[in-house]
Motif scaffolding. Structure first.
Motif, PDB file in Angstrom:
ATOM      1  N   TRP A 274       0.740  -1.207   0.100  1.00  0.00           N
ATOM      2  CA  TRP A 274      -0.061  -0.130  -0.075  1.00  0.00           C
ATOM      3  C   TRP A 274       0.989   1.389   0.074  1.00  0.00           C
ATOM      4  O   TRP A 274       0.256   2.487  -0.392  1.00  0.00           O
ATOM      5  CB  TRP A 274      -0.990  -0.062   1.206  1.00  0.00           C
ATOM      6  CG  TRP A 274      -1.873  -1.194   1.120  1.00  0.00           C
ATOM      7  CD1 TRP A 274      -1.854  -2.369   1.224  1.00  0.00           C
ATOM      8  CD2 TRP A 274      -3.456  -0.708   1.140  1.00  0.00           C
ATOM      9  NE1 TRP A 274      -3.081  -2.901   1.186  1.00  0.00           N
ATOM     10  CE2 TRP A 274      -4.119  -1.992   1.117  1.00  0.00           C
ATOM     11  CE3 TRP A 274      -4.005   0.677   0.870  1.00  0.00           C
ATOM     12  CZ2 TRP A 274      -5.443  -1.955   0.897  1.00  0.00           C
ATOM     13  CZ3 TRP A 274      -5.497   0.312   0.786  1.00  0.00           C
ATOM     14  CH2 TRP A 274      -6.256  -0.978   0.747  1.00  0.00           C
ATOM     15  N   ASN A 275       2.235   1.206   0.401  1.00  0.00           N
ATOM     16  CA  ASN A 275       3.017   2.501   0.559  1.00  0.00           C
ATOM     17  C   ASN A 275       3.379   3.063  -0.621  1.00  0.00           C
ATOM     18  O   ASN A 275       3.838   2.423  -1.445  1.00  0.00           O
ATOM     19  CB  ASN A 275       4.267   1.983   1.429  1.00  0.00           C
ATOM     20  CG  ASN A 275       5.005   3.200   1.969  1.00  0.00           C
ATOM     21  OD1 ASN A 275       4.955   4.254   1.377  1.00  0.00           O
ATOM     22  ND2 ASN A 275       6.044   2.884   2.878  1.00  0.00           N
ATOM     23  N   GLU A 276       2.810   4.105  -0.981  1.00  0.00           N
ATOM     24  CA  GLU A 276       3.097   5.074  -2.043  1.00  0.00           C
ATOM     25  C   GLU A 276       4.419   5.820  -2.172  1.00  0.00           C
ATOM     26  O   GLU A 276       4.735   6.562  -3.095  1.00  0.00           O
ATOM     27  CB  GLU A 276       2.124   5.889  -2.510  1.00  0.00           C
ATOM     28  CG  GLU A 276       0.657   5.064  -2.752  1.00  0.00           C
ATOM     29  CD  GLU A 276      -0.360   6.193  -3.285  1.00  0.00           C
ATOM     30  OE1 GLU A 276      -0.170   6.897  -4.070  1.00  0.00           O
ATOM     31  OE2 GLU A 276      -1.597   6.093  -2.537  1.00  0.00           O
ATOM     32  N   TRP A 281      10.499   2.759  -0.884  1.00  0.00           N
ATOM     33  CA  TRP A 281      10.608   1.232  -1.777  1.00  0.00           C
ATOM     34  C   TRP A 281      12.152   1.499  -1.850  1.00  0.00           C
ATOM     35  O   TRP A 281      12.635   0.253  -2.296  1.00  0.00           O
ATOM     36  CB  TRP A 281       9.617   1.618  -2.909  1.00  0.00           C
ATOM     37  CG  TRP A 281      10.109   0.875  -3.970  1.00  0.00           C
ATOM     38  CD1 TRP A 281      10.329   0.997  -5.288  1.00  0.00           C
ATOM     39  CD2 TRP A 281      10.278  -0.967  -4.084  1.00  0.00           C
ATOM     40  NE1 TRP A 281      10.879  -0.189  -6.157  1.00  0.00           N
ATOM     41  CE2 TRP A 281      10.508  -1.271  -5.222  1.00  0.00           C
ATOM     42  CE3 TRP A 281       9.827  -1.673  -3.227  1.00  0.00           C
ATOM     43  CZ2 TRP A 281      10.720  -2.533  -5.646  1.00  0.00           C
ATOM     44  CZ3 TRP A 281      10.237  -3.130  -3.263  1.00  0.00           C
ATOM     45  CH2 TRP A 281      10.578  -3.478  -4.511  1.00  0.00           C
ATOM     46  N   LYS A 282      12.895   2.327  -2.834  1.00  0.00           N
ATOM     47  CA  LYS A 282      14.232   2.202  -3.196  1.00  0.00           C
ATOM     48  C   LYS A 282      15.151   1.853  -2.144  1.00  0.00           C
ATOM     49  O   LYS A 282      16.062   1.050  -2.388  1.00  0.00           O
ATOM     50  CB  LYS A 282      14.527   3.316  -3.955  1.00  0.00           C
ATOM     51  CG  LYS A 282      13.664   3.837  -5.076  1.00  0.00           C
ATOM     52  CD  LYS A 282      13.910   2.840  -6.369  1.00  0.00           C
ATOM     53  CE  LYS A 282      15.186   2.665  -6.766  1.00  0.00           C
ATOM     54  NZ  LYS A 282      15.094   1.754  -7.979  1.00  0.00           N
ATOM     55  N   ALA A 307       2.541  -0.002  -8.522  1.00  0.00           N
ATOM     56  CA  ALA A 307       3.125  -0.750  -9.508  1.00  0.00           C
ATOM     57  C   ALA A 307       4.080  -0.094 -10.470  1.00  0.00           C
ATOM     58  O   ALA A 307       4.953  -0.721 -11.005  1.00  0.00           O
ATOM     59  CB  ALA A 307       2.120  -1.479 -10.213  1.00  0.00           C
ATOM     60  N   THR A 308       3.541   0.970 -10.584  1.00  0.00           N
ATOM     61  CA  THR A 308       4.007   1.848 -12.059  1.00  0.00           C
ATOM     62  C   THR A 308       5.538   2.166 -11.438  1.00  0.00           C
ATOM     63  O   THR A 308       6.919   2.037 -12.158  1.00  0.00           O
ATOM     64  CB  THR A 308       3.409   2.996 -12.396  1.00  0.00           C
ATOM     65  OG1 THR A 308       2.187   2.696 -12.731  1.00  0.00           O
ATOM     66  CG2 THR A 308       4.050   3.698 -13.640  1.00  0.00           C
ATOM     67  N   PHE A 309       5.881   2.648 -10.161  1.00  0.00           N
ATOM     68  CA  PHE A 309       7.299   3.012  -9.570  1.00  0.00           C
ATOM     69  C   PHE A 309       8.011   1.853  -9.301  1.00  0.00           C
ATOM     70  O   PHE A 309       9.257   2.076  -9.217  1.00  0.00           O
ATOM     71  CB  PHE A 309       7.257   4.167  -8.872  1.00  0.00           C
ATOM     72  CG  PHE A 309       6.794   3.842  -7.663  1.00  0.00           C
ATOM     73  CD1 PHE A 309       7.613   2.942  -6.745  1.00  0.00           C
ATOM     74  CD2 PHE A 309       5.644   4.354  -6.996  1.00  0.00           C
ATOM     75  CE1 PHE A 309       7.038   2.860  -5.373  1.00  0.00           C
ATOM     76  CE2 PHE A 309       5.233   4.410  -5.712  1.00  0.00           C
ATOM     77  CZ  PHE A 309       5.888   3.315  -4.702  1.00  0.00           C
ATOM     78  N   MET A 310       7.579   0.776  -9.195  1.00  0.00           N
ATOM     79  CA  MET A 310       7.944  -0.389  -8.573  1.00  0.00           C
ATOM     80  C   MET A 310       8.616  -1.240  -9.778  1.00  0.00           C
ATOM     81  O   MET A 310       9.556  -1.938  -9.504  1.00  0.00           O
ATOM     82  CB  MET A 310       7.282  -1.315  -7.590  1.00  0.00           C
ATOM     83  CG  MET A 310       7.037  -0.530  -6.189  1.00  0.00           C
ATOM     84  SD  MET A 310       6.003  -1.455  -5.203  1.00  0.00           S
ATOM     85  CE  MET A 310       7.125  -2.700  -4.614  1.00  0.00           C
ATOM     86  N   ARG A 311       7.965  -1.535 -10.701  1.00  0.00           N
ATOM     87  CA  ARG A 311       8.072  -2.405 -12.071  1.00  0.00           C
ATOM     88  C   ARG A 311       9.471  -2.250 -12.703  1.00  0.00           C
ATOM     89  O   ARG A 311       9.874  -1.129 -12.565  1.00  0.00           O
ATOM     90  CB  ARG A 311       6.892  -2.333 -12.607  1.00  0.00           C
ATOM     91  CG  ARG A 311       7.081  -1.138 -13.743  1.00  0.00           C
ATOM     92  CD  ARG A 311       5.860  -1.168 -14.799  1.00  0.00           C
ATOM     93  NE  ARG A 311       6.000  -0.178 -15.569  1.00  0.00           N
ATOM     94  CZ  ARG A 311       6.745  -0.132 -16.752  1.00  0.00           C
ATOM     95  NH1 ARG A 311       7.479  -1.191 -17.114  1.00  0.00           N
ATOM     96  NH2 ARG A 311       6.639   1.025 -17.424  1.00  0.00           N
TER      97      ARG A 311
END
Length: 904
Positions: A274-276, A281-282, A307-311
């Motif tokens: 859920w964390n945006e 994340w990095k 999903a967009t910034f993690m993928r």
């Protein structure tokens, strides 16, 4: 909550008898009964109309509070009756004077006068609800057919998956490809709405055999809304190292994880992200870059932006199922053949369309309709008003709406469990029992059995889901459903947010390192609270973790919560004693003091006559129990595991005639006290220690007919007469699944007596696991390799130092695992081991998958059976440890062998 259940209890024969035999007002009883019948008649209509009419919901909620208060009054009367009975018995024994008895009688009369006043007040409250029912348009005996509990208790195994073949195939191609980003690690997002099956798909991939072979390491971490980088990193680290980690510094954790991953191909699943925050994340994924090329991180999320910034590869968007696949899934969970009844199929397909393609909705509705091939019931679901009026996912609302009343109450209670919280069946079962949600079963079934049936029923309806071998979870949306339906009655605290708890009945809270008094300030007004449950949001307790609770909570707050039925102080390492004011909690059924530093239990604890469950596991400072423990006539479960200082049980233990479960594992108890045979209700007994002198003899086990589960009989060398072993009557204990027979470390002084003892300890035919340790006989009895163990799956034979040969266990058709060690006189393993005799040769070990020999110092030769086929046709794992004299050849024909370990 399930008002029907509460009404049934108050209108029960028990309640009526209480009025009849005690000094309570008889006309008041009749008036109360009429009022209850009048209200009960409109309950179904109220349950239905509350969805669209807030006034009806408010009326119903207030009625439930009134009935809860009535339950507390009933319980208070029950407690007083039991107290008078027990204290009267004690006074008779002490030959008290007539004057004292008269004073007691006067006191008793005053009590019942006060109860009459309380019941009069309760009656006035209930009559108010009767007056309002007509104004709200509530009608009698209106309702729908409630689907009955299924006639099976089958557990959910692998989920039924439809319509995901293409998604699985696409993801498998990416998983098994070694093409990766410049950091060597690919991030694969699965995106979709809640209930669409993201976690199910990820679990299918994670547990795929090809995945196990392709990746060296793998780990699963549930992220959820409460993101914590330390918790996630520690979970991943502990998964790849298979051992607990005590570090709490994120940098140190990341360094260690990076080293563990270096040069290895891994698969991580980060479920429910859920964390945006892109930076966080990095930072989290920094250690991942040390993995080998081809490593993968599979992410499930409802948020496409995440999903967009993690993928690093294209997003796999999981769309809702087709109507056809939704119908197939619903039919599977409803246990109907889609083509067997055309009319049912037509209705079912219309219901499936309303599931909007969500697998979770389809399978929960399938649970509603399970084993009910009745078009009237199915049409009732199809045309329910809930589809238009519910604030929650309608299909899930229907799954609650069509539960039997007794299951509704159990399900709603589980709203106090946090999202993603893993729990065991028994944890929930004993809480339900303590809260009075479980009736005594029909046909004499005990409450534990009934409660387990309820649990399995909720599991079969997909309201619980399996999580690992022995734990369970509630899906987020199911959890939301429970919270919605329990509003005003149940509360859970997971942070520092403010709460309205004045009328809350059940509370759980997240245990913190330091729980200060101010955290619990809102509870000062919660006079009707029944559940005070501390919960750890960590996946499991780690030895050395310390938690502290303010002494003000123990001494000031808790004694004021006089309606408590469940109290958990588990894991508070500063709890060394309980205040005497605990005696005010006369309704208490469940007390958990496990993992505390409690040293002694106050004598007043023994006046809590309603106590059912007392948990003292890992109370490492506890020395002995209070002598008055015998007074706890309703005690059903006593767990003392890990109380390493405990050396004896109370001498009057035999007076706990309602005790169902006794766990003394991890203690230093030397022998069982006398009169253990009086514990007729005992269902599980972790260990029976045979004493040298004054304690119970092994023969007393024969008087405990209901023993089941696992039983260890220890120090069998102390058995004086082998005939005592026969009286233990293990052959008729049909519920035993595991049995350990242990003689102790001393050398045998009479090998023939030990053989006679073992001969007479033959267990019931359905035993699944048997351990024999320290046996001093020169050979084994015939039953050990015969048809009397036709269901045995695991066998351990250890340190039987006088035996020169092994028993004929090759005959056992279901034996899957066999462990043999410390047999120091065995030189040759030959035909007798396989079960062959001079005149007949059989095909041995038909099911054996794992075989381990260890510390066989004199073993020289392993002779084949001569059966003409493979001696071990299914063997997958073979271990030979410390067998220094073994020479010659090993079995050659091992068609299924996957793992061979040889050492020493």
């Amino acid at each position: 909550m399930a008002s029907q259940v509460i009404f049934d209890r108050i209108a029960s024969r028990e309640f009526v008898d209480l009025f009849r035999h005690k000094k309570l007002d008889q006309p008041l009883l009749m008036e109360l009964k009429v009022t209850l019948v009048t209200l009960k008649a409109v309950l179904n209509d109220a349950e239905e109309k509350q969805i669209e009419n807030p006034d009806v919901r408010e009326w119903l909620d207030e009625l439930k509070h009134a009935v809860f208060d009535a339950e507390d009054v009933l319980d208070e009367i029950n407690y007083e009756a039991l107290r008078c009975k027990l204290e009267g018995e004690a006074q008779t024994a002490d030959k008290l004077t007539k004057k004292v008895r008269n004073l007691l009688s006067t006191s008793r009369n005053k009590f019942y006068q006060s109860m009459n006043a309380k019941i009069q007040e309760l009656l006035q409250r209930l009559e108010h609800f009767v007056q309002l029912k007509d104004a709200l348009g509530l009608r009698e005996n209106v309702g729908r057919k409630v689907s009955q509990r299924t006639p099976t208790t089958s557990l959910v195994h692998e989920p039924c998956v439809y319509g995901r073949d293409e998604a699985k195939q696409n993801l498998s191609k990416v998983l098994f490809s070694d093409d990766a980003s410049e950091e060597n690690v690919s991030v694969i997002p699965i995106v979709g709405m809640g209930g669409v099956g993201k976690t199910t798909l990820a679990r299918m991939l994670y547990n795929d055999n090809k995945v196990k072979e392709h990746f060296t390491l793998k780990a699963w971490a549930c992220i959820s809304e409460d993101y914590d980088a330390i918790r996630v990193t520690k979970t991943l680290l502990e998964s790849v190292t298979s051992k607990p980690c005590q570090k709490t510094d994120l940098n140190l954790l990341q360094v260690e994880l990076s080293e563990e991953l270096r040069g290895k191909k891994f698969l991580f699943v980060l479920d429910d992200v859920w964390n945006e925050n892109y930076i966080e994340w990095k930072y989290l994924q920094t250690p991942f870059t040390s993995g080998a090329r081809g490593s993968k991180v599979l992410v499930t999320t409802r948020n496409k932006n995440i999903a967009t910034f993690m993928r690093s590869v294209p997003i796999q968007t999981l769309e809702p199922l087709s109507h056809e696949d939704c119908w197939f899934l619903l039919a599977k969970h409803a246990n109907v053949n889609p083509s067997s009844d055309p009319s049912l199929e037509e209705i079912g397909k219309k219901i499936a369309r309303k599931c909007k393609g969500l697998p979770l909705a389809a399978q929960t509705l399938g649970g509603v309709l399970r084993w009910k091939p009745d078009s009237e019931v199915w049409n009732g679901v199809l045309n329910s008003i809930i589809w238009e009026k519910s604030d929650i996912l309608p299909a899930l609302g229907l799954s609650y709406h069509y539960l039997p009343a007794e299951l509704k109450r159990c399900f709603i209670y589980c709203s106090i469990l946090p999202k993603d919280y893993e729990f065991r069946a028994e944890d929930v079962v004993f809480l339900w029992m303590a809260e009075g949600l479980i009736p005594q079963g029909e046909n004499g079934d005990n409450m534990e059995k009934v409660a387990k049936e309820y649990f399995d029923e909720l599991l079969s309806r997909s309201l619980f889901q399996t999580s690992g071998k022995s734990s369970f979870v509630m899906h987020d949306l199911i959890n939301d459903l429970a919270v919605f339906m329990s509003k005003g009655f149940c509360s859970r605290w997971e942070g520092r947010e403010s709460h309205e708890v004045e009328r809350v009945r059940h509370l759980s809270y997240a245990r913190e390192k330091l729980d200060v008094a101010v955290k619990f300030e809102p509870l000062k007004g919660a006079k009707c609270l029944r559940t005070f449950l501390s919960i750890s949001l960590k996946p499991y307790y780690r030895y050395g973790d310390s938690y502290y609770v303010s002494k003000k909570v123990l001494h000031n707050l808790l004694p004021s919560l006089t309606c408590l039925r469940v109290l958990s102080l588990s894991h508070y390492t500063n709890v060394t004693e309980l205040p005497d004011s605990i005696k005010k909690l006369i309704h208490l059924r469940y007390l958990d003091l496990s993992y505390t530093a409690i040293e002694t239990l106050p004598g007043v604890l023994c006046s809590l006559y309603n106590l059912q469950t007392l948990l003292l596991s890992n109370c490492f400072r506890l020395v002995e129990l209070p002598a008055g423990l015998r007074k706890l006539k309703n005690l059903q479960k006593l767990i003392l595991g890990g109380c390493e200082s405990l050396t004896k049980l109370p001498v009057d233990m035999g007076e706990l005639i309602n005790l169902h479960h006794l766990d003394v594992s991890g203690t230093k108890i030397a022998e069982m006290p006398m009169q253990m045979s009086t514990l007729k209700s005992l269902r599980t007994l972790s260990a029976f220690i045979v004493g040298k002198s004054t304690g119970s003899t092994i023969g007393e086990l024969g008087e405990l007919p209901h023993l089941g589960g696992k039983l260890s009989i220890l120090q069998l060398r102390n058995v004086v007469d082998a005939r005592d072993a026969l009286q233990a009557n293990l052959k008729d204990k049909k519920d035993l699944k595991e049995l350990e027979l242990e003689w102790g470390d001393e050398d045998a002084d009479d090998s023939q007596k030990e053989k006679d003892v073992l001969e007479k300890l033959q267990p019931w035919v359905n035993l699944e696991k048997l351990t024999i340790s320290g046996y001093g006989g020169k050979d084994f009895p015939n039953w050990l390799g015969g048809s009397s163990l036709s269901n045995i799956q695991v066998m351990c034979i250890r340190k039987c130092s006088n035996c020169s040969s092994l028993p004929p266990v090759g005959r056992l058709p279901t034996l899957k695992e066999l462990y043999i060690d410390g047999m120091k006189l065995v030189k040759t393993i030959g035909v007798e081991f396989y079960g062959s005799t001079g005149s007949s040769v059989i095909q041995p070990f038909k099911s054996l998958e794992k075989l381990e020999f260890g510390w066989m110092k004199e073993w020289e030769e392993w002779v084949p059976s001569g059966s003409g086929g493979a001696d071990f046709p299914c063997l997958q794992e073979l271990k030979l440890l410390e067998c220094p004299k073994l020479r010659g050849s090993l079995p050659c024909d091992l068609p299924c062998l996957k793992k061979l370990s040889v050492r020493g």
